[in-house]
Design a protein around this motif. Structure first.
Motif, PDB file in Angstrom:
ATOM      1  N   GLU A  58     104.904 -55.102 -74.870  1.00  0.00           N
ATOM      2  CA  GLU A  58     105.224 -56.497 -75.160  1.00  0.00           C
ATOM      3  C   GLU A  58     104.857 -56.844 -76.597  1.00  0.00           C
ATOM      4  OE1 GLU A  58     102.737 -59.242 -73.026  1.00  0.00           O
ATOM      5  OE2 GLU A  58     101.297 -57.663 -72.566  1.00  0.00           O
ATOM      6  N   ARG A  59     105.650 -57.675 -77.192  1.00  0.00           N
ATOM      7  CA  ARG A  59     105.443 -58.054 -78.579  1.00  0.00           C
ATOM      8  C   ARG A  59     104.516 -59.267 -78.669  1.00  0.00           C
ATOM      9  NH1 ARG A  59     110.072 -60.700 -82.432  1.00  0.00           N
ATOM     10  NH2 ARG A  59     108.895 -60.781 -84.370  1.00  0.00           N
ATOM     11  N   LEU A  60     103.609 -59.252 -79.626  1.00  0.00           N
ATOM     12  CA  LEU A  60     102.786 -60.434 -79.875  1.00  0.00           C
ATOM     13  C   LEU A  60     103.679 -61.597 -80.268  1.00  0.00           C
ATOM     14  CD1 LEU A  60      99.636 -59.351 -81.907  1.00  0.00           C
ATOM     15  CD2 LEU A  60      99.630 -60.899 -79.967  1.00  0.00           C
ATOM     16  N   LEU A  61     103.342 -62.775 -79.759  1.00  0.00           N
ATOM     17  CA  LEU A  61     104.113 -63.956 -80.098  1.00  0.00           C
ATOM     18  C   LEU A  61     103.958 -64.256 -81.583  1.00  0.00           C
ATOM     19  CD1 LEU A  61     105.866 -66.151 -78.775  1.00  0.00           C
ATOM     20  CD2 LEU A  61     103.776 -67.513 -78.507  1.00  0.00           C
ATOM     21  N   ALA A  62     105.065 -64.223 -82.310  1.00  0.00           N
ATOM     22  CA  ALA A  62     105.013 -64.459 -83.757  1.00  0.00           C
ATOM     23  C   ALA A  62     104.615 -65.903 -84.039  1.00  0.00           C
ATOM     24  CB  ALA A  62     106.366 -64.155 -84.386  1.00  0.00           C
ATOM     25  N   HIS A  63     104.010 -66.108 -85.191  1.00  0.00           N
ATOM     26  CA  HIS A  63     103.606 -67.444 -85.585  1.00  0.00           C
ATOM     27  C   HIS A  63     104.848 -68.319 -85.757  1.00  0.00           C
ATOM     28  CE1 HIS A  63     102.049 -70.706 -88.111  1.00  0.00           C
ATOM     29  NE2 HIS A  63     100.869 -70.421 -87.586  1.00  0.00           N
ATOM     30  N   PRO A  64     104.763 -69.620 -85.392  1.00  0.00           N
ATOM     31  CA  PRO A  64     105.937 -70.496 -85.524  1.00  0.00           C
ATOM     32  C   PRO A  64     106.552 -70.496 -86.915  1.00  0.00           C
ATOM     33  CG  PRO A  64     104.242 -71.594 -84.246  1.00  0.00           C
ATOM     34  CD  PRO A  64     103.648 -70.307 -84.724  1.00  0.00           C
ATOM     35  N   ALA A  65     105.734 -70.406 -87.973  1.00  0.00           N
ATOM     36  CA  ALA A  65     106.285 -70.397 -89.331  1.00  0.00           C
ATOM     37  C   ALA A  65     107.170 -69.181 -89.557  1.00  0.00           C
ATOM     38  CB  ALA A  65     105.154 -70.410 -90.358  1.00  0.00           C
ATOM     39  N   VAL A  66     106.799 -68.064 -88.942  1.00  0.00           N
ATOM     40  CA  VAL A  66     107.589 -66.835 -89.082  1.00  0.00           C
ATOM     41  C   VAL A  66     108.835 -66.926 -88.207  1.00  0.00           C
ATOM     42  CG1 VAL A  66     107.569 -64.342 -88.753  1.00  0.00           C
ATOM     43  CG2 VAL A  66     105.536 -65.499 -89.642  1.00  0.00           C
ATOM     44  N   ARG A  67     108.691 -67.502 -87.015  1.00  0.00           N
ATOM     45  CA  ARG A  67     109.846 -67.648 -86.137  1.00  0.00           C
ATOM     46  C   ARG A  67     110.893 -68.561 -86.754  1.00  0.00           C
ATOM     47  NH1 ARG A  67     105.867 -68.311 -81.966  1.00  0.00           N
ATOM     48  NH2 ARG A  67     106.554 -70.436 -81.470  1.00  0.00           N
ATOM     49  N   ARG A  68     110.439 -69.613 -87.423  1.00  0.00           N
ATOM     50  CA  ARG A  68     111.398 -70.511 -88.069  1.00  0.00           C
ATOM     51  C   ARG A  68     112.112 -69.803 -89.217  1.00  0.00           C
ATOM     52  NH1 ARG A  68     107.154 -74.289 -87.162  1.00  0.00           N
ATOM     53  NH2 ARG A  68     106.337 -73.951 -89.275  1.00  0.00           N
ATOM     54  N   ARG A  69     111.382 -68.897 -89.911  1.00  0.00           N
ATOM     55  CA  ARG A  69     112.007 -68.137 -90.997  1.00  0.00           C
ATOM     56  C   ARG A  69     113.071 -67.207 -90.446  1.00  0.00           C
ATOM     57  NH1 ARG A  69     107.879 -64.382 -93.991  1.00  0.00           N
ATOM     58  NH2 ARG A  69     107.951 -63.403 -91.936  1.00  0.00           N
ATOM     59  N   ASP A  70     112.758 -66.592 -89.281  1.00  0.00           N
ATOM     60  CA  ASP A  70     113.723 -65.674 -88.680  1.00  0.00           C
ATOM     61  C   ASP A  70     114.955 -66.433 -88.158  1.00  0.00           C
ATOM     62  OD1 ASP A  70     111.934 -63.687 -89.205  1.00  0.00           O
ATOM     63  OD2 ASP A  70     111.120 -63.600 -87.182  1.00  0.00           O
TER      64      ASP A  70
END
Length: 260
Positions: free
Chosen positions: A248-260
């Motif tokens: 399972e993947r660690l939940l990425a930080h929201p700032a990184v998710r928004r960038r993606d």
């Protein structure tokens, strides 16, 4: 020390400002009636301070050339101990380290609510050296630490060495304390009407570090929660990171998710 990964904090410390998915680690304190709740999503992230590397600052508009970072609003001192510590550090500053040492007004002042604060002079903390100062721009207390071989957290006001970490204590009616250790967010600086226009933890620009936050800020975290609890936190996060690499993947930080 018992630990548990949570999708969100349990109900006692309700009212977390986070409104995006995060993981939390719960640890029972071995010495107190306290449960620690750690923001795994931030502590396992690649956030790093980018002061001097393009940080636009927190003023009304981006101004990386001013090299003021998050020092535009001054610092609130936590308590009498913090006040005494800052005063002792001021006594160690000289003209070489502190550009505004001869500012005619007192460097510390007390507001109407009784809080001691560092004075803001010309748009920034009185202890923030401006661009072009011979000793370098930035916090005079930070320069003092470099000169004397101490850690910056040993010379700075408490809020300055803790940020971007934030500790919140929530006590239940039975006296049990739930303590959250999370990131400072932009909204923490005055709510939705804050005049802090930009904040680093919420920007992908600052999520470029080579070391996870819980390792990069090991000394700061240990000072906040104690070495025993920190060691348990670090061990649990090391396991979590290894597991995420294989399944399972660690939940990425929201700032990184928004960038993606």
């Amino acid at each position: 020390m018992a630990s548990e990964i949570l999708a969100s904090p349990p109900s006692p410390p309700s009212g977390s400002p986070h409104d995006e998915a995060r993981e939390w680690l719960s640890l029972e304190d071995p010495h107190e009636h306290r449960t620690w709740l750690f923001d795994v999503t931030f502590l396992a992230s690649a956030w790093t301070c980018i002061y001097g590397a393009g940080c636009p600052g927190t003023d009304e508009r981006p101004a990386p050339e001013r090299e003021l970072g998050c020092c535009t609003h001054g610092a609130y001192l936590a308590d009498d101990e913090d006040l005494a510590h800052v005063r002792s550090m001021i006594c160690e500053l000289d003209d070489e380290l502190w550009q505004l040492r001869r500012e005619p007004r007192e460097a510390l002042w007390q507001d109407d609510d009784g809080w001691w604060r560092t004075r803001v002079v010309d748009g920034a903390c009185v202890f923030a050296n401006r661009t072009g100062h011979p000793a370098g721009a930035g916090c005079a207390f930070h320069l003092l630490a470099q000169r004397t071989g101490r850690r910056p957290m040993d010379t700075k006001p408490e809020i300055c060495w803790q940020a971007p970490l934030r500790r919140e204590d929530h006590e239940t009616v039975t006296g049990h304390v739930y303590t959250m250790v999370r990131e400072w967010e932009r909204r923490d600086w005055g709510g939705p009407d804050t005049d802090v226009w930009w904040w680093c933890t919420s920007s992908s620009q600052a999520h470029v570090g080579a070391t996870p936050v819980f390792r990069a800020l090991a000394s700061e975290l240990a000072a906040i929660c104690g070495l025993e609890t920190y060691n348990a936190l670090a061990a649990a996060l090391d396991v979590r990171i290894r597991q995420s690499a294989h399944s399972e993947r660690l939940l990425a930080h929201p700032a990184v998710r928004r960038r993606d």
